[in-house]
Scaffold this motif. Structure first.
Motif, PDB file in Angstrom:
ATOM      1  N   LEU A  32       0.836  -1.188   0.000  1.00  0.00           N
ATOM      2  CA  LEU A  32       0.000   0.000   0.000  1.00  0.00           C
ATOM      3  C   LEU A  32       0.876   1.246   0.000  1.00  0.00           C
ATOM      4  O   LEU A  32       1.988   1.242   0.522  1.00  0.00           O
ATOM      5  CB  LEU A  32      -0.918   0.022   1.230  1.00  0.00           C
ATOM      6  CG  LEU A  32      -1.927  -1.113   1.360  1.00  0.00           C
ATOM      7  CD1 LEU A  32      -2.690  -0.984   2.682  1.00  0.00           C
ATOM      8  CD2 LEU A  32      -2.906  -1.121   0.189  1.00  0.00           C
ATOM      9  N   ASN A  33       0.335   2.310  -0.590  1.00  0.00           N
ATOM     10  CA  ASN A  33       1.018   3.597  -0.601  1.00  0.00           C
ATOM     11  C   ASN A  33      -0.005   4.695  -0.348  1.00  0.00           C
ATOM     12  O   ASN A  33      -1.152   4.613  -0.810  1.00  0.00           O
ATOM     13  CB  ASN A  33       1.694   3.851  -1.952  1.00  0.00           C
ATOM     14  CG  ASN A  33       2.799   2.854  -2.252  1.00  0.00           C
ATOM     15  OD1 ASN A  33       3.900   2.942  -1.737  1.00  0.00           O
ATOM     16  ND2 ASN A  33       2.495   1.882  -3.109  1.00  0.00           N
ATOM     17  N   PHE A  34       0.399   5.720   0.400  1.00  0.00           N
ATOM     18  CA  PHE A  34      -0.449   6.893   0.494  1.00  0.00           C
ATOM     19  C   PHE A  34      -0.445   7.595  -0.861  1.00  0.00           C
ATOM     20  O   PHE A  34       0.620   7.883  -1.414  1.00  0.00           O
ATOM     21  CB  PHE A  34       0.057   7.851   1.572  1.00  0.00           C
ATOM     22  CG  PHE A  34      -0.278   7.412   2.967  1.00  0.00           C
ATOM     23  CD1 PHE A  34      -1.600   7.281   3.370  1.00  0.00           C
ATOM     24  CD2 PHE A  34       0.725   7.137   3.884  1.00  0.00           C
ATOM     25  CE1 PHE A  34      -1.919   6.877   4.654  1.00  0.00           C
ATOM     26  CE2 PHE A  34       0.418   6.735   5.175  1.00  0.00           C
ATOM     27  CZ  PHE A  34      -0.907   6.599   5.563  1.00  0.00           C
ATOM     28  N   ALA A  35      -1.627   7.823  -1.398  1.00  0.00           N
ATOM     29  CA  ALA A  35      -1.739   8.476  -2.707  1.00  0.00           C
ATOM     30  C   ALA A  35      -1.615   9.982  -2.499  1.00  0.00           C
ATOM     31  O   ALA A  35      -2.549  10.634  -2.034  1.00  0.00           O
ATOM     32  CB  ALA A  35      -3.071   8.121  -3.372  1.00  0.00           C
ATOM     33  N   LYS A  36      -0.465  10.525  -2.838  1.00  0.00           N
ATOM     34  CA  LYS A  36      -0.203  11.947  -2.625  1.00  0.00           C
ATOM     35  C   LYS A  36       0.689  12.465  -3.744  1.00  0.00           C
ATOM     36  O   LYS A  36       1.277  11.702  -4.503  1.00  0.00           O
ATOM     37  CB  LYS A  36       0.451  12.186  -1.264  1.00  0.00           C
ATOM     38  CG  LYS A  36       1.800  11.488  -1.089  1.00  0.00           C
ATOM     39  CD  LYS A  36       2.374  11.748   0.295  1.00  0.00           C
ATOM     40  CE  LYS A  36       3.748  11.106   0.446  1.00  0.00           C
ATOM     41  NZ  LYS A  36       4.360  11.386   1.779  1.00  0.00           N
ATOM     42  N   THR A  37       0.777  13.777  -3.833  1.00  0.00           N
ATOM     43  CA  THR A  37       1.551  14.421  -4.887  1.00  0.00           C
ATOM     44  C   THR A  37       2.871  14.931  -4.320  1.00  0.00           C
ATOM     45  O   THR A  37       2.879  15.763  -3.411  1.00  0.00           O
ATOM     46  CB  THR A  37       0.775  15.601  -5.497  1.00  0.00           C
ATOM     47  OG1 THR A  37      -0.449  15.103  -6.053  1.00  0.00           O
ATOM     48  CG2 THR A  37       1.579  16.273  -6.599  1.00  0.00           C
ATOM     49  N   LEU A  38       3.969  14.424  -4.849  1.00  0.00           N
ATOM     50  CA  LEU A  38       5.289  14.909  -4.474  1.00  0.00           C
ATOM     51  C   LEU A  38       5.826  15.796  -5.591  1.00  0.00           C
ATOM     52  O   LEU A  38       5.165  16.028  -6.597  1.00  0.00           O
ATOM     53  CB  LEU A  38       6.227  13.729  -4.200  1.00  0.00           C
ATOM     54  CG  LEU A  38       5.807  12.785  -3.069  1.00  0.00           C
ATOM     55  CD1 LEU A  38       6.861  11.706  -2.860  1.00  0.00           C
ATOM     56  CD2 LEU A  38       5.572  13.539  -1.770  1.00  0.00           C
ATOM     57  N   THR A  39       7.031  16.297  -5.418  1.00  0.00           N
ATOM     58  CA  THR A  39       7.664  17.117  -6.450  1.00  0.00           C
ATOM     59  C   THR A  39       9.003  16.516  -6.829  1.00  0.00           C
ATOM     60  O   THR A  39       9.671  15.863  -6.014  1.00  0.00           O
ATOM     61  CB  THR A  39       7.870  18.565  -5.967  1.00  0.00           C
ATOM     62  OG1 THR A  39       8.603  18.549  -4.728  1.00  0.00           O
ATOM     63  CG2 THR A  39       6.537  19.251  -5.729  1.00  0.00           C
ATOM     64  N   ASP A  40       9.405  16.739  -8.087  1.00  0.00           N
ATOM     65  CA  ASP A  40      10.708  16.246  -8.513  1.00  0.00           C
ATOM     66  C   ASP A  40      11.790  17.267  -8.180  1.00  0.00           C
ATOM     67  O   ASP A  40      11.528  18.300  -7.548  1.00  0.00           O
ATOM     68  CB  ASP A  40      10.690  15.907 -10.011  1.00  0.00           C
ATOM     69  CG  ASP A  40      10.405  17.121 -10.890  1.00  0.00           C
ATOM     70  OD1 ASP A  40      10.554  18.267 -10.414  1.00  0.00           O
ATOM     71  OD2 ASP A  40      10.038  16.929 -12.059  1.00  0.00           O
ATOM     72  N   LYS A  41      13.021  17.011  -8.613  1.00  0.00           N
ATOM     73  CA  LYS A  41      14.144  17.873  -8.261  1.00  0.00           C
ATOM     74  C   LYS A  41      14.033  19.261  -8.877  1.00  0.00           C
ATOM     75  O   LYS A  41      14.691  20.201  -8.430  1.00  0.00           O
ATOM     76  CB  LYS A  41      15.455  17.228  -8.695  1.00  0.00           C
ATOM     77  CG  LYS A  41      15.558  16.964 -10.199  1.00  0.00           C
ATOM     78  CD  LYS A  41      16.849  16.252 -10.528  1.00  0.00           C
ATOM     79  CE  LYS A  41      16.958  15.950 -12.017  1.00  0.00           C
ATOM     80  NZ  LYS A  41      18.217  15.226 -12.337  1.00  0.00           N
ATOM     81  N   ASN A  42      13.165  19.407  -9.874  1.00  0.00           N
ATOM     82  CA  ASN A  42      12.950  20.718 -10.506  1.00  0.00           C
ATOM     83  C   ASN A  42      11.753  21.462  -9.913  1.00  0.00           C
ATOM     84  O   ASN A  42      11.403  22.546 -10.369  1.00  0.00           O
ATOM     85  CB  ASN A  42      12.759  20.545 -12.013  1.00  0.00           C
ATOM     86  CG  ASN A  42      13.983  19.963 -12.688  1.00  0.00           C
ATOM     87  OD1 ASN A  42      15.113  20.357 -12.403  1.00  0.00           O
ATOM     88  ND2 ASN A  42      13.760  18.987 -13.585  1.00  0.00           N
TER      89      ASN A  42
END
Length: 247
Positions: A32-42
């Motif tokens: 399972l994973n928490f469905a969330k929005t992360l950001t990349d290195k940019n």
């Protein structure tokens, strides 16, 4: 045997995600994973689960913007399955609130959250609900829950960056909210948290970013009511000076 494959974007750490496409994920590994929005290195949003407004990186709110009748506030946090969908049985999974990474929040006082959750049959995404007890919050503290997924007999550990989610909440108005600083009339007044709290009760505003161009009579009406409230009720600041709304 026929296999049912789920799709998920595989990330090799947050800063080296592959192209914005979906790849086959090993159906033999149930996680399972928490469905969330992360950001990349940019700094670009990685909306691998869906739009950021539906899958925010973290959850936060100020209880003063919930309305005067609010007692409990429920955050619904999506949890996404990687692996085989079970169409027959519900499956339990475990979570915990990490005490070292959380702040000021006491279980069953400031929040309620079951450590054993149920991922319902036939779903590839379910959700957990955390209840925040806003009446138990004080006016100065900032609270935070750091919620982690814990592997058990049903689910292995998923992608590390998606194994936790943060929920922040407060009833603190020490800093002027955006609606106050953005108002051409309110921002001319000396700010005080008590002024803001009473104004929110009178106006019923629930959007921290509420705006008014100053041309309507509604804002003037709310200001007049708040002004009268502080005339009728003696309130004092930290230095012992009486607070008047229209100053």
């Amino acid at each position: 045997m026929k296999k049912y494959i789920l799709y998920i974007l595989l990330c090799i750490g947050i800063f080296s995600c592959k192209e914005d496409t979906l790849e086959l994920y090993d159906s033999t590994q149930k996680s399972l994973n928490f469905a969330k929005t992360l950001t990349d290195k940019n700094g670009s949003a990685l909306e691998i689960f869906g739009p950021e407004e539906d899958y925010p990186k973290e959850y936060s709110f100020n209880a003063h913007f919930l309305g005067t009748d609010a007692n409990d506030y429920i955050d619904t946090i999506p949890v996404r399955l990687s692996g085989l969908i079970d169409y027959t049985n519900d499956r339990t999974y475990q979570i915990r609130v990490n005490p070292e990474k959380s702040k000021n929040a006491i279980k069953n006082v400031h929040y309620t959250l079951n450590e054993t959750q149920i991922f319902r049959k036939g779903l590839y995404q379910d959700s957990l609900m955390v209840t925040i007890h806003t009446k138990a919050m004080d006016e100065t503290s900032n609270y935070k829950l750091y919620i982690e997924l814990i592997p058990n007999e049903n689910f292995e550990s998923g992608i590390p960056e998606y194994q936790y989610v943060e929920v922040s909440f407060t009833k603190n108005l020490e800093d002027p909210p955006a609606f106050w600083t953005n108002s051409s009339k309110l921002n001319k007044l000396t700010y005080h948290p008590k002024k803001c709290a009473i104004f929110l009760e009178i106006s019923g505003i629930t959007d921290p970013n509420w705006s008014d161009n100053g041309a309507t009579i509604q804002l003037d009406y709310w200001i007049s009511l708040a002004t009268q409230w502080f005339i009728d009720h003696e309130e004092y600041d930290e230095n012992g000076n009486r607070i008047y709304f229209d100053e």
